[in-house]
Write an enzyme that holds these catalytic residues in place. Sequence first.
Site, PDB file in Angstrom:
ATOM      1  CG  HIS A 189     -21.369  16.043 -21.980  1.00  0.00           C
ATOM      2  ND1 HIS A 189     -21.971  17.211 -22.389  1.00  0.00           N
ATOM      3  CD2 HIS A 189     -22.056  15.629 -20.878  1.00  0.00           C
ATOM      4  CE1 HIS A 189     -22.975  17.501 -21.587  1.00  0.00           C
ATOM      5  NE2 HIS A 189     -23.058  16.550 -20.660  1.00  0.00           N
ATOM      6  CB  SER A 319      -8.037   3.250 -47.440  1.00  0.00           C
ATOM      7  OG  SER A 319      -7.104   4.196 -47.934  1.00  0.00           O
ATOM      8  CE  LYS A 325      -8.655   4.417 -42.484  1.00  0.00           C
ATOM      9  NZ  LYS A 325     -10.109   4.559 -42.549  1.00  0.00           N
ATOM     10  CD  GLU A 332     -18.072   5.463 -43.438  1.00  0.00           C
ATOM     11  OE1 GLU A 332     -17.088   5.749 -42.745  1.00  0.00           O
ATOM     12  OE2 GLU A 332     -17.972   4.946 -44.573  1.00  0.00           O
TER      13      GLU A 332
END
Length: 461
Positions: A189, A319, A325, A332
């Site tokens: 969870h 980014s 970054k 992805e």
Amino acid sequence: MQGEFRISRDSLGEVKVPKDAYYGAQTQRAIENFPISGLRLPRRFIRAQGIIKYSAAYANSTVGDLDQRLAEAIMKAAEEVIEGKWDHQFVVDVYQAGAGTSQNMNANEVIANRAIELMGGEKGDTSIVHPNDHVNMAQSTNDTIHVAINIAAVEAVYHDLIPELDGLIETLEQKGRDFYHIIKSGRTHLQDAVPMRLGQEFYGYKETLVEAKKTILESLDLLYQIGFGGNAVGTGINAHPKYSELAIEKVAEITGFPFRNPSNRFMFMQNTQGAIKLSGALKNLAIHLIKIASDLRLLSSGPRTGLAEITLPPVQPGSSIMPGKVNPVMAEMMNMIGSQVIGNDATITSAGQASQLELNVMMPVIAYNLLHSLQILSNGIKVFNERSVKGIMANEKRCNELMEQSLALATALNPAIGYDKAAEIAKKAYAKGKTIREVVREEGILSEEQIDYYLDVKKMV
């Protein structure tokens, strides 16, 4: 301007076709009728069409229905299609005439015109080689397009997908071994759970893909069953009694796969069961790849404010505004592929419902989406493995820190102090910002020896 075209004829009349084109009137009509997407059926499908036309010419000549000289020219032209020499001549949009009649005629016309050339004639002279009478002899769109789906899918599974999937499975096996000594906090969870080994987590990913691979391979039996020779509705009209057997044997010989007549040829003609079953297996694989890729994103999140239990190889800046970054772009990408495969399966499911009476008229869109799924999964898994999974590093220090902070360690105290007391300890630890070990020691609930015994994480895993 007239010199740039030649006149080609079909049953509807005359059509202007580019002079240098190897396709003919029916393909040209399809170009004009279906300017829809710019999408074409891929290389594997065109190769399968070449295999079908080669095998048909072989079978028809063997039984004596096709002149040997014509057969040899058709087979030579079909070989060139198999090799990819004329891919640029396969120009019909995916969204085309029902069942793929235009696609079938595209192959018939290209092979006929190339065979005419090989026999010393000029493109368009159907008195030498006719696209219907000779190249399409004993065939129909209804059996050949369906057969091409199965051939293309089987070859794509074995030559494209399975090698890359095996590579990823091998990498995950290696990571499981490499990381097995590292103990970390499990999570359910998205909350703290009992400890586990980082290697166990990766072994879980590996076995998930092993099972997904089994499902894919199990789906292939229906694809091996090809109703080549069923012709329009399955009866084999206009085909020699031995044609089907000879043609299928030649397909098996060329591909190296055990293609055979279906248990019932009318069942084959009426349904695209093999494609539907394989697509479902690919969707299953996609779902699990999404899960694995998402987990890697979570486990590598940070690097300062997330879990950061593993690091992924930096492959490109993440980014356009935040300097330094780096994002988990390969994971992805894998998620995007998975979503597309799920969407392709929905399309195939819907198109599969279009089987009416003796035929499914949606076969071109089934073929495109099935082969698209196979292509993007194969390519995606390859780069995901090579550029991301192989380079994963474990942050053992971070794993130890988070595991020690986990409130779920209180679970190990259940045998000693009971569930209710252990829950109380966990709440106090959370409220005070301390570890379970620290609170148990402060409360004097257990001796130091007992604390070491019950909170020994190696025993917990």
